[in-house]
Design a protein around this motif. Sequence first.
Motif, mmCIF file in Angstrom:
data_model
loop_
_atom_site.group_PDB
_atom_site.id
_atom_site.type_symbol
_atom_site.label_atom_id
_atom_site.label_comp_id
_atom_site.label_asym_id
_atom_site.label_seq_id
_atom_site.Cartn_x
_atom_site.Cartn_y
_atom_site.Cartn_z
ATOM 1 N N VAL A 151 0.852 -1.191 0.000
ATOM 2 C CA VAL A 151 0.000 0.000 0.000
ATOM 3 C C VAL A 151 0.884 1.237 0.000
ATOM 4 C CG1 VAL A 151 -1.781 1.295 1.224
ATOM 5 C CG2 VAL A 151 -1.861 -1.206 1.208
ATOM 6 N N SER A 152 0.843 1.983 -1.083
ATOM 7 C CA SER A 152 1.611 3.229 -1.162
ATOM 8 C C SER A 152 0.860 4.327 -0.414
ATOM 9 C CB SER A 152 1.797 3.627 -2.624
ATOM 10 O OG SER A 152 0.544 4.015 -3.180
ATOM 11 N N PRO A 153 1.522 5.450 -0.080
ATOM 12 C CA PRO A 153 0.814 6.568 0.563
ATOM 13 C C PRO A 153 -0.364 7.060 -0.267
ATOM 14 C CG PRO A 153 3.177 6.844 0.818
ATOM 15 C CD PRO A 153 2.979 5.680 -0.115
ATOM 16 N N SER A 154 -0.209 7.062 -1.587
ATOM 17 C CA SER A 154 -1.308 7.499 -2.450
ATOM 18 C C SER A 154 -2.491 6.530 -2.357
ATOM 19 C CB SER A 154 -0.823 7.603 -3.897
ATOM 20 O OG SER A 154 -1.856 8.065 -4.749
ATOM 21 N N MET A 155 -2.202 5.256 -2.366
ATOM 22 C CA MET A 155 -3.260 4.254 -2.230
ATOM 23 C C MET A 155 -3.908 4.336 -0.857
ATOM 24 S SD MET A 155 -1.118 1.179 -4.062
ATOM 25 C CE MET A 155 -2.231 -0.144 -3.608
ATOM 26 N N HIS A 156 -3.113 4.668 0.148
ATOM 27 C CA HIS A 156 -3.636 4.809 1.504
ATOM 28 C C HIS A 156 -4.678 5.927 1.554
ATOM 29 C CE1 HIS A 156 -2.493 4.646 6.064
ATOM 30 N NE2 HIS A 156 -3.493 3.836 5.774
ATOM 31 N N ALA A 213 -4.401 12.207 -5.478
ATOM 32 C CA ALA A 213 -3.970 10.834 -5.169
ATOM 33 C C ALA A 213 -4.668 9.838 -6.083
ATOM 34 C CB ALA A 213 -4.271 10.513 -3.700
ATOM 35 N N LYS A 214 -3.923 8.796 -6.462
ATOM 36 C CA LYS A 214 -4.445 7.764 -7.356
ATOM 37 C C LYS A 214 -4.153 6.382 -6.797
ATOM 38 C CE LYS A 214 -3.760 10.562 -11.526
ATOM 39 N NZ LYS A 214 -3.098 10.621 -12.867
ATOM 40 N N TRP A 215 -4.929 5.414 -7.281
ATOM 41 C CA TRP A 215 -4.654 4.014 -6.952
ATOM 42 C C TRP A 215 -3.565 3.543 -7.901
ATOM 43 C CZ3 TRP A 215 -6.182 1.236 -2.902
ATOM 44 C CH2 TRP A 215 -5.914 -0.138 -2.911
ATOM 45 N N GLU A 216 -2.367 3.363 -7.370
ATOM 46 C CA GLU A 216 -1.201 3.067 -8.207
ATOM 47 C C GLU A 216 -1.078 1.571 -8.493
ATOM 48 O OE1 GLU A 216 1.486 6.721 -6.409
ATOM 49 O OE2 GLU A 216 1.655 4.711 -5.537
#
Length: 275
Positions: free
Chosen positions: A221-226, A272-275
């Motif tokens: 889980v990346s910060p963007s996904m978080h 933010a995006k779901w990467e």
Amino acid sequence: MSKDDDMQNAESETVLTIGKVSQLLGVSERMLRHWEEAGLVSPPRSWSDYREYGPDDIARLKRVVLYRELGLNARQIREVLASPGSLAVSELNHHRAHLVDKIKYLTAALGTLDSLIATAEGKATQGDNMTDTNTTATSAVRDMQAEQEEAHERWGQSQQWMEYAERMASRSKAQKKEDLNLLQAIETQLGQAKREGMDPTCPEALDLIEQHRHSLSWFQVSPSMHVMLGRMYACDPRFKSHYEAIEPGLAEWMQAAIEANAQTHGIDPATAKWE
């Protein structure tokens, strides 16, 4: 004349060429040459240097074929053929033990593969592998089951879903419980922080929320996904209910902490995006 008749006629001949032996035994000429190099058979040569397989050679090769089909390698076959009965049986028992171990390994691998495929297809749930008599833990498992269904609907075609399926297939029941316990412990700490009035943007809160991100160990889980998950926690009634049960207003508090933490990683929550 049938193929079987051809084979019977070939076998009745006194001397066979390598081509006929290949047809008779269903073994390639290359393999026959390999067995000869390995010392499993030594057919005599004609005056023109062609191999001439006699009845004894054929009988020996039939034994070689049998043991090859049982999985023995050239060295093992050579030892069995050269040993008296008791030693041959000892070698076969050793090979049998090896096969039993291999069967156990392949059976386990098949089970893992089946689990991975089922999870990847959205058919498996946490509840298939986890039970707990503790009411809080049982409720959390039910929440995670609902989360899995939602996640598969949303992200079933993503790389992260395959990572999730791989982890779920490779983790034991005890390990899955450890993963869940870790997440629950951090959620409890987050609830306590909210209850005590901690600012969701303060360093202590950001440290806790970073621990939460890493506790979501089912996939990276990346910060963007978080950030995307934080929005879901606050907006989705099922997830919000889960966090409300821990501490009223926790979902919104976590969302604020997650977005503040993302900014420390150079992520603009607005993009933010779901990467």
